[in-house]
Write a protein that holds these residues in place. Sequence first.
Motif, short mmCIF file in Angstrom:
data_model
loop_
_atom_site.label_atom_id
_atom_site.label_comp_id
_atom_site.label_asym_id
_atom_site.label_seq_id
_atom_site.Cartn_x
_atom_site.Cartn_y
_atom_site.Cartn_z
N GLU A 141 9.16 -0.16 26.86
CA GLU A 141 8.03 -0.87 26.78
C GLU A 141 6.52 -0.61 27.22
N ASP A 142 6.62 0.60 28.07
CA ASP A 142 5.51 1.37 28.22
C ASP A 142 5.07 2.44 27.02
N THR A 143 5.69 2.44 26.27
CA THR A 143 5.49 3.48 24.89
C THR A 143 3.98 2.89 24.30
N ALA A 144 3.12 3.85 24.18
CA ALA A 144 1.87 3.33 23.95
C ALA A 144 0.72 4.78 23.88
N VAL A 145 -0.21 4.81 23.44
CA VAL A 145 -1.19 5.71 23.46
C VAL A 145 -2.13 5.17 24.67
N TYR A 146 -2.45 6.13 25.78
CA TYR A 146 -3.27 5.85 26.81
C TYR A 146 -4.40 6.36 26.46
N TYR A 147 -5.53 5.37 26.96
CA TYR A 147 -6.90 5.97 26.66
C TYR A 147 -7.50 5.62 28.24
N CYS A 148 -8.24 6.62 28.60
CA CYS A 148 -9.17 6.91 29.70
C CYS A 148 -10.61 6.11 29.36
N ASN A 149 -11.16 5.11 30.36
CA ASN A 149 -12.38 4.60 30.12
C ASN A 149 -13.21 4.57 31.32
N SER A 171 -25.55 9.02 32.73
CA SER A 171 -26.10 10.22 32.48
C SER A 171 -27.14 10.82 33.54
N ILE A 172 -27.19 12.00 33.78
CA ILE A 172 -28.09 12.79 34.61
C ILE A 172 -29.52 12.24 34.10
N GLY A 173 -30.44 11.83 34.85
CA GLY A 173 -31.84 11.66 34.50
C GLY A 173 -32.09 10.31 33.76
N THR A 174 -31.15 9.27 33.70
CA THR A 174 -31.50 8.02 33.07
C THR A 174 -30.93 6.87 34.05
N PHE A 175 -30.92 5.80 33.84
CA PHE A 175 -30.79 4.52 34.65
C PHE A 175 -29.75 3.80 33.65
N THR A 176 -29.15 4.34 32.74
CA THR A 176 -28.42 3.27 31.78
C THR A 176 -26.94 3.69 31.90
N TRP A 177 -26.25 2.82 32.05
CA TRP A 177 -24.71 2.98 32.17
C TRP A 177 -24.01 2.71 30.86
N ARG A 178 -23.33 3.59 30.32
CA ARG A 178 -22.41 3.48 28.87
C ARG A 178 -21.00 3.67 29.25
N SER A 179 -20.20 2.81 28.60
CA SER A 179 -18.75 3.07 28.64
C SER A 179 -18.34 4.03 27.63
N ARG A 180 -17.78 4.88 28.23
CA ARG A 180 -17.11 6.32 27.55
C ARG A 180 -15.44 6.18 27.32
N TRP A 181 -15.13 6.53 26.38
CA TRP A 181 -13.74 6.56 26.12
C TRP A 181 -13.17 8.02 25.91
N GLY A 182 -11.87 8.42 26.24
CA GLY A 182 -11.22 9.38 25.73
C GLY A 182 -10.58 9.45 24.49
N GLN A 183 -10.00 10.21 24.08
CA GLN A 183 -9.05 10.61 22.82
C GLN A 183 -7.78 9.82 22.75
N GLY A 184 -7.48 9.62 24.06
CA GLY A 184 -5.94 9.02 23.88
C GLY A 184 -5.07 10.08 24.22
N THR A 185 -3.90 9.83 24.97
CA THR A 185 -2.86 10.75 25.13
C THR A 185 -1.52 9.73 24.92
N GLN A 186 -0.42 10.27 24.11
CA GLN A 186 0.85 9.62 23.73
C GLN A 186 1.82 9.59 24.86
N VAL A 187 2.18 8.34 25.28
CA VAL A 187 3.43 8.37 26.32
C VAL A 187 4.52 7.71 25.41
N THR A 188 5.45 8.45 25.42
CA THR A 188 6.83 7.97 24.67
C THR A 188 7.83 7.89 25.59
N VAL A 189 8.69 6.50 25.79
CA VAL A 189 9.79 6.43 26.67
C VAL A 189 10.96 6.21 25.96
N SER A 190 12.01 6.83 26.03
CA SER A 190 13.41 6.80 25.23
C SER A 190 14.16 6.01 26.09
N SER A 191 15.05 5.21 25.56
CA SER A 191 15.96 4.50 26.17
C SER A 191 17.35 5.33 26.14
#
Length: 121
Positions: A88-96, A101-121
């Motif tokens: 049930e943990d099988t999924a693509v896992y994403y970092c957020n 950024s340097i020199g700014t005061f704005t926060w932005r939500s950034r995402w990674g490209q994802g990594t596959q996790v597959t758990v076999s029974s």
Amino acid sequence: QIQLVESGGGTVQAGGSLRLSCAASGSIGSVNTMRWYRQASGKQRDMVADITSAGITTYADSVKGRFAISRDNAKNTLYLQMNSLSPEDTAVYYCNADVRSIGTFTWRSRWGQGTQVTVSS
């Protein structure tokens, strides 16, 4: 340009463990809360765990007691230790992360490209 790059995914048997990493790079001024999400095939993306810059953590009920989120602020790197994995943990896992950024005061939500996790029974 700020990037988040995940690593550590793969295939593991039920009951096994994996450790995911997410490295943030680029013109980073500051990183606030960092999160792991996952998306199983055909399902919505759900948050798995998050951790504030002070180290306060929260977890989805489905992973409590099995997963551990941590971070290295000096390296701008996020981790997810996953134990007692089940199919049930099988999924693509994403970092957020909320990143300023340097020199700014704005926060932005950034995402990674994802990594596959597959758990076999």
